[in-house]
Design a protein around this motif. Structure first.
Motif, short mmCIF file in Angstrom:
data_model
loop_
_atom_site.label_atom_id
_atom_site.label_comp_id
_atom_site.label_asym_id
_atom_site.label_seq_id
_atom_site.Cartn_x
_atom_site.Cartn_y
_atom_site.Cartn_z
N THR A 128 -7.68 61.65 38.38
CA THR A 128 -6.72 60.60 38.02
C THR A 128 -5.45 60.71 38.84
OG1 THR A 128 -7.60 60.60 35.76
CG2 THR A 128 -5.48 59.52 36.10
N ARG A 129 -4.97 61.96 39.03
CA ARG A 129 -3.78 62.14 39.86
C ARG A 129 -4.05 61.67 41.29
NH1 ARG A 129 0.84 62.50 37.47
NH2 ARG A 129 1.53 62.75 39.63
N ALA A 130 -5.26 61.92 41.79
CA ALA A 130 -5.61 61.47 43.14
C ALA A 130 -5.64 59.94 43.21
CB ALA A 130 -6.97 62.05 43.55
N GLU A 131 -6.19 59.31 42.17
CA GLU A 131 -6.20 57.85 42.12
C GLU A 131 -4.77 57.30 42.11
OE1 GLU A 131 -8.40 56.84 38.68
OE2 GLU A 131 -10.32 57.55 39.47
N MET A 132 -3.90 57.94 41.33
CA MET A 132 -2.51 57.50 41.25
C MET A 132 -1.82 57.63 42.61
SD MET A 132 -1.63 59.30 37.58
CE MET A 132 0.15 59.00 37.62
N GLU A 133 -2.11 58.72 43.32
CA GLU A 133 -1.50 58.92 44.63
C GLU A 133 -2.01 57.89 45.62
OE1 GLU A 133 0.74 60.56 47.77
OE2 GLU A 133 0.91 60.59 45.58
N ARG A 134 -3.29 57.59 45.56
CA ARG A 134 -3.85 56.57 46.44
C ARG A 134 -3.19 55.22 46.19
NH1 ARG A 134 -9.76 55.94 45.27
NH2 ARG A 134 -9.49 54.17 46.65
N GLU A 135 -3.03 54.89 44.91
CA GLU A 135 -2.40 53.62 44.57
C GLU A 135 -0.96 53.58 45.05
OE1 GLU A 135 -2.95 53.51 40.38
OE2 GLU A 135 -5.13 53.24 40.54
N ARG A 136 -0.27 54.73 44.92
CA ARG A 136 1.12 54.80 45.39
C ARG A 136 1.20 54.59 46.90
NH1 ARG A 136 4.57 57.79 47.83
NH2 ARG A 136 3.05 59.42 48.32
N LEU A 137 0.27 55.22 47.61
CA LEU A 137 0.27 55.07 49.07
C LEU A 137 -0.05 53.65 49.49
CD1 LEU A 137 -1.56 58.38 50.07
CD2 LEU A 137 0.85 57.81 50.48
N LYS A 138 -0.96 53.02 48.76
CA LYS A 138 -1.31 51.63 49.09
C LYS A 138 -0.13 50.71 48.85
CE LYS A 138 -6.32 51.65 48.46
NZ LYS A 138 -7.46 51.08 47.70
N ILE A 139 0.57 50.94 47.73
CA ILE A 139 1.74 50.13 47.42
C ILE A 139 2.82 50.34 48.48
CG2 ILE A 139 3.66 49.83 45.81
CD1 ILE A 139 1.66 50.47 43.56
N ASP B 23 -9.90 63.43 47.91
CA ASP B 23 -9.79 64.02 46.57
C ASP B 23 -10.42 63.14 45.50
OD1 ASP B 23 -8.51 66.30 47.45
OD2 ASP B 23 -6.49 65.54 47.08
N SER B 24 -10.22 61.85 45.61
CA SER B 24 -10.67 60.96 44.54
C SER B 24 -12.11 60.48 44.69
CB SER B 24 -9.74 59.73 44.45
OG SER B 24 -9.78 59.00 45.66
N GLU B 25 -12.60 60.43 45.91
CA GLU B 25 -13.92 59.82 46.13
C GLU B 25 -14.99 60.76 46.67
OE1 GLU B 25 -14.55 56.77 45.30
OE2 GLU B 25 -12.54 56.03 44.89
N ILE B 26 -14.59 61.82 47.33
CA ILE B 26 -15.57 62.60 48.11
C ILE B 26 -15.71 64.05 47.65
CG2 ILE B 26 -16.12 63.48 50.42
CD1 ILE B 26 -14.76 60.88 51.50
N ARG B 27 -14.59 64.72 47.41
CA ARG B 27 -14.67 66.17 47.17
C ARG B 27 -15.49 66.54 45.94
NH1 ARG B 27 -9.39 66.88 49.95
NH2 ARG B 27 -9.90 68.21 51.75
N ALA B 28 -15.43 65.70 44.90
CA ALA B 28 -16.21 66.01 43.70
C ALA B 28 -17.70 66.08 44.03
CB ALA B 28 -15.95 64.97 42.63
N MET B 29 -18.16 65.20 44.91
CA MET B 29 -19.55 65.19 45.35
C MET B 29 -19.89 66.48 46.09
SD MET B 29 -21.32 62.51 48.04
CE MET B 29 -20.12 62.93 49.33
N LEU B 30 -19.00 66.92 46.96
CA LEU B 30 -19.25 68.14 47.73
C LEU B 30 -19.17 69.37 46.84
CD1 LEU B 30 -17.16 67.38 50.96
CD2 LEU B 30 -19.56 66.86 50.52
N HIS B 31 -18.19 69.37 45.91
CA HIS B 31 -18.03 70.52 45.02
C HIS B 31 -19.26 70.74 44.15
CE1 HIS B 31 -13.34 70.20 45.19
NE2 HIS B 31 -13.88 70.65 46.31
N SER B 32 -19.93 69.64 43.76
CA SER B 32 -21.11 69.77 42.90
C SER B 32 -22.23 70.54 43.59
CB SER B 32 -21.61 68.38 42.49
OG SER B 32 -22.08 67.65 43.61
N ASP B 33 -22.20 70.57 44.92
CA ASP B 33 -23.21 71.32 45.68
C ASP B 33 -22.65 72.62 46.25
OD1 ASP B 33 -25.25 69.45 45.29
OD2 ASP B 33 -24.53 68.20 46.94
N GLY B 34 -21.46 72.99 45.79
CA GLY B 34 -20.87 74.25 46.26
C GLY B 34 -20.19 74.16 47.60
N GLY B 35 -19.85 72.95 48.03
CA GLY B 35 -19.23 72.79 49.34
C GLY B 35 -17.86 72.15 49.27
N ASP B 36 -17.27 71.93 50.46
CA ASP B 36 -15.97 71.28 50.56
C ASP B 36 -15.76 70.93 52.03
OD1 ASP B 36 -13.48 70.27 49.97
OD2 ASP B 36 -12.74 72.07 48.98
#
Length: 324
Positions: free
Chosen positions: A219-230, A256-269
């Motif tokens: 959520t913090r990553a989403e908020m930061e993305r929205e802030r940057l877009k604004i 942080d918001s779209e990709i890392r969670a996918m990589l972390h689930s497989d033990g990567g980054d």
């Protein structure tokens, strides 16, 4: 009852005037009987909800017109603190005059908002937010009893904390609304994670699909993305024309918001090594895979394509991702 009879010092200032008024002078405290229901030509509904872990409980009484499914009148009994009384009293206000199918849409945030003196100032201190959650849950119990269904059938959101019955949507909304930065703050505002703690982070006694630590980060990553877009819109600067520092911040936010969670689930980054503008007008983002992703064949195939596609959609079609 004076202020000092309940709470002393500056703590009292954390409660809105509406909450203070309802603590001292609740409008709807009481009960209905079957005799009251017969006189009102209505059906009596009595629902209970409480949590042994925090010691608070509420009993809700509805008089429902079965011809229109409208709640003609309502009362409550509260077994708990002054905030539980104020929350329950406000909750009853929100129920009276509405159809049962509509009151199940009332959330704990609606209850808390209704107790605010102004829309930008919370009505109660963080540790008392759970009282509005309790008011929200007893509505579901009453509606389920009236309609002859299971209370859980009204849930249209994923429940993250079973102990306090706090949904994913509520947690994300509270993070955004109050600009929360820690799991402890989430617990203070919602009571999520306050009891068995299984939902706080991985490793508890019960495995969960969602954890507060991950929800907070996303959520913090989403908020930061929205802030940057604004900010980018305000400055009328496209991603391609940003400075490298701003580009890096924008890229990290999407990762942080779209990709890392996918990589972390497989033990990567992955980490961003460099960003360069090519002579052809492309923005080349150089990345290094870490952990299990390092050396994985998918890193130059499906995973790379997915990362590049997301960054192109979110930031610029001119982005190319280059693993090193």
């Amino acid at each position: 009852m004076g202020k000092n009879n309940l709470i002393g010092g500056s703590i009292w200032d954390e409660y809105s005037q509406k909450v203070q008024d309802r603590m001292n002078n609740p409008r709807h405290m009481g009960e209905f009987t079957e005799e009251d229901a017969a006189k009102a030509n209505a059906r009596l509904i009595v629902a209970d909800f409480g949590a042994e872990s925090c010691g608070d409980a509420v009993r809700l009484y509805w008089l429902v017109d079965e011809k229109t499914d409208t709640i003609k009148d309502a009362k409550f009994k509260s077994f708990g603190c002054g905030t539980a009384i104020a929350s329950s009293d406000t909750m009853v206000d929100l129920c009276i005059g509405k159809q049962v199918k509509d009151v199940v849409k009332i959330t704990n945030l609606d209850v808390e908002f209704a107790m605010r003196d102004d829309k930008n100032t919370p009505a109660v201190p963080p540790q008392k937010m759970h009282c509005s959650v309790m008011a929200y849950d007893v509505i579901k119990q009453a509606a389920a009893q009236y309609m002859g269904v299971d209370a859980e059938s009204f849930e249209n959101q994923i429940i993250v904390c079973e102990c306090a019955r706090v949904s994913l949507g509520t947690i994300k909304e509270v993070i955004r609304l109050n600009d929360l930065h820690t799991v402890e703050e989430i617990t203070q505002y919602t009571k999520a994670g306050a009891f068995c703690k299984s939902c706080a982070k991985p490793g508890g006694h019960e495995k969960r699909d969602y954890y507060l630590v991950d929800i907070l980060a996303e959520t913090r990553a989403e908020m930061e993305r929205e802030r940057l877009k604004i900010a980018a819109t305000h400055d009328d600067i496209s991603f391609d024309d940003m400075t490298m520092v701003k580009q890096l911040k924008a890229v990290e936010s999407v990762l942080d918001s779209e990709i890392r969670a996918m990589l972390h689930s497989d033990g990567g980054d992955l980490e961003v090594i460099d960003i360069q503008k090519s002579n052809e007008g492309n923005v080349d983002i150089y990345i290094r895979y870490l952990g299990a992703c390092n050396g994985c064949a998918s890193g130059s195939g499906a995973t790379l394509y997915a990362i590049e596609n997301i960054l192109q959609e979110e930031l610029s079609p001119n982005i190319r991702v280059m693993p090193v």
